[in-house]
Design a protein around this motif. Structure first.
Motif, PDB file in Angstrom:
ATOM      1  N   HIS A 129       6.811   2.774  28.885  1.00 40.33           N
ATOM      2  CA  HIS A 129       8.069   2.542  28.402  1.00 40.33           C
ATOM      3  C   HIS A 129       8.339   1.059  27.940  1.00 40.33           C
ATOM      4  N   ALA A 130       8.078   0.549  26.874  1.00 38.66           N
ATOM      5  CA  ALA A 130       8.106  -0.826  26.387  1.00 38.66           C
ATOM      6  C   ALA A 130       9.804  -1.139  25.674  1.00 38.66           C
ATOM      7  N   GLY A 131      10.290  -2.251  26.112  1.00 44.27           N
ATOM      8  CA  GLY A 131      11.573  -2.150  25.869  1.00 44.27           C
ATOM      9  C   GLY A 131      12.619  -1.403  26.474  1.00 44.27           C
ATOM     10  N   CYS A 132      12.506  -1.211  27.780  1.00 43.14           N
ATOM     11  CA  CYS A 132      13.168  -0.071  28.415  1.00 43.14           C
ATOM     12  C   CYS A 132      14.683  -0.425  28.632  1.00 43.14           C
ATOM     13  N   ALA A 133      15.281  -1.762  28.308  1.00 49.94           N
ATOM     14  CA  ALA A 133      16.613  -1.754  28.661  1.00 49.94           C
ATOM     15  C   ALA A 133      16.978  -1.779  30.035  1.00 49.94           C
ATOM     16  N   ALA A 158       7.693   0.649  33.271  1.00 50.56           N
ATOM     17  CA  ALA A 158       8.865   0.485  32.470  1.00 50.56           C
ATOM     18  C   ALA A 158       9.078  -1.268  32.288  1.00 50.56           C
ATOM     19  N   THR A 159       9.043  -1.636  31.252  1.00 52.56           N
ATOM     20  CA  THR A 159       9.045  -3.062  30.892  1.00 52.56           C
ATOM     21  C   THR A 159      10.179  -3.434  29.973  1.00 52.56           C
ATOM     22  N   ASP A 160      10.833  -4.805  30.413  1.00 48.58           N
ATOM     23  CA  ASP A 160      11.762  -5.367  29.156  1.00 48.58           C
ATOM     24  C   ASP A 160      11.868  -6.935  29.304  1.00 48.58           C
ATOM     25  N   MET A 161      12.027  -7.535  28.299  1.00 55.38           N
ATOM     26  CA  MET A 161      11.972  -8.972  28.448  1.00 55.38           C
ATOM     27  C   MET A 161      13.263  -9.350  29.219  1.00 55.38           C
ATOM     28  N   LEU A 236       6.004   4.564  24.848  1.00 54.24           N
ATOM     29  CA  LEU A 236       7.143   4.979  24.285  1.00 54.24           C
ATOM     30  C   LEU A 236       7.867   3.624  23.902  1.00 54.24           C
ATOM     31  N   CYS A 237       8.040   3.275  22.704  1.00 60.92           N
ATOM     32  CA  CYS A 237       9.154   1.999  22.390  1.00 60.92           C
ATOM     33  C   CYS A 237      10.098   2.573  21.240  1.00 60.92           C
ATOM     34  N   ARG A 238      10.935   3.098  21.683  1.00 62.03           N
ATOM     35  CA  ARG A 238      11.978   3.558  20.814  1.00 62.03           C
ATOM     36  C   ARG A 238      13.019   2.746  20.219  1.00 62.03           C
TER      37      ARG A 238
END
Length: 296
Positions: A129-133, A158-161, A236-238
């Motif tokens: 999950h990229a950009g998972c918030a 699950a990752t996010d900046m 997933l990058c939604r």
């Protein structure tokens, strides 16, 4: 002032034909100031917003400038460079936080019915999950995979900046007032149990069971500056790339394509597509109406 959800609605509407967003009008001096601010953020802290959609960034920057009662964007840059800890406030403003559990239920239904049967053949399943918030969709996927009997062989990364968003996601605690919406989404997505079985509550939050977290791995990762860290069956990058300009979309698509196994799946948001993928990055439209693509 446009809130986070309203802003995304504006961006989605403007992308109906996948055209680039038109920037809101502003004078040349303000444009120079924004360029300097973004360059300062990148040079000083490594956060690269230089290829984000400018109209979205401008709105967020002006909101922070007004909240701080600053006369100019240059004054905002001064605080970013010289006030310890202030960059975290601006980073929170500029991060994407619009999310909910089982968002777009038809996407999760299609994933359950059409992607999961293919995933069953793998002894191990890796999902990114990229950009998972703050993690709502991550927990939704964990529930789905558990209901499909695949939880024990699934690892969800699950990752996010935004480090604060990751810390929040790790807690697995979401506002209780959202559970009615999330329950509705869950049932529409094909959920097979009473949604309340997955969490406990107090007067303010719903706490998702520790079992849900066993196969979840949360980490800070910046799609703009960081590279691949594994090979995945699903990415997933939604509703993230709607904030990126064409150049950055192409860069991120190359990252995802290189991170997927042959035959792996890419899931995007409703108003996103593979239209801007660079040459050599090839997918088949697996479930096109839900923006699920399969790497050739």
């Amino acid at each position: 002032m446009v809130d986070e959800a309203g802003e995304e609605t504006l961006i989605r509407q403007s992308l109906d034909n996948y055209s680039e967003l038109e920037e809101l009008p502003y004078d040349e001096l303000q444009n120079i100031e924004i360029n300097l601010l973004l360059e300062g953020l990148y040079q000083m802290y490594g956060f690269d917003f230089r290829h984000y959609v400018r109209s979205s960034l401008r709105r967020r920057i002006l909101n922070r400038m007004k909240a701080e009662k600053l006369p100019s964007i240059t004054a905002l840059l001064e605080k970013v460079l010289h006030k310890p800890g202030f960059v975290e406030q601006l980073l929170n403003d500029m991060s994407i936080r619009v999310t909910e559990m089982f968002r777009d239920p038809s996407f999760f239904s299609a994933f359950r019915n059409q992607v999961v049967p293919v995933l069953r053949k793998y002894p191990e399943i890796r999902i990114w999950h990229a950009g998972c918030a703050t993690g709502e969709e991550v927990y939704a996927m964990a529930i789905l995979m558990q209901e499909e009997g695949l939880a024990e062989r699934t690892k969800i990364y699950a990752t996010d900046m935004n480090e604060k968003a990751i810390e929040s996601a790790q807690k697995g605690a979401f506002p209780l007032k959202q559970m009615q919406v999330y329950t509705k989404n869950y049932l529409e997505s094909g959920g097979t149990k009473a949604f309340s079985e997955y969490y406990t509550t107090d007067h303010q939050y719903a706490y998702f069971q520790p079992l849900m977290k066993e196969n979840l791995m949360f980490a800070q990762h910046n799609l703009v500056t960081d590279g691949s860290f594994n090979e995945f069956h699903v990415i997933l990058c939604r509703n993230v790339m709607i904030y990126f300009d064409t150049k950055l979309q192409q860069q991120v698509h190359s990252l995802f394509h290189g991170s997927l196994i042959p035959g792996g799946y890419l899931g995007l948001g409703k108003k996103e597509s593979i239209l801007f993928v660079p040459e050599g990055v090839q997918y088949d439209e697996f479930v096109p109406q839900e923006r699920i693509y399969r790497k050739r």
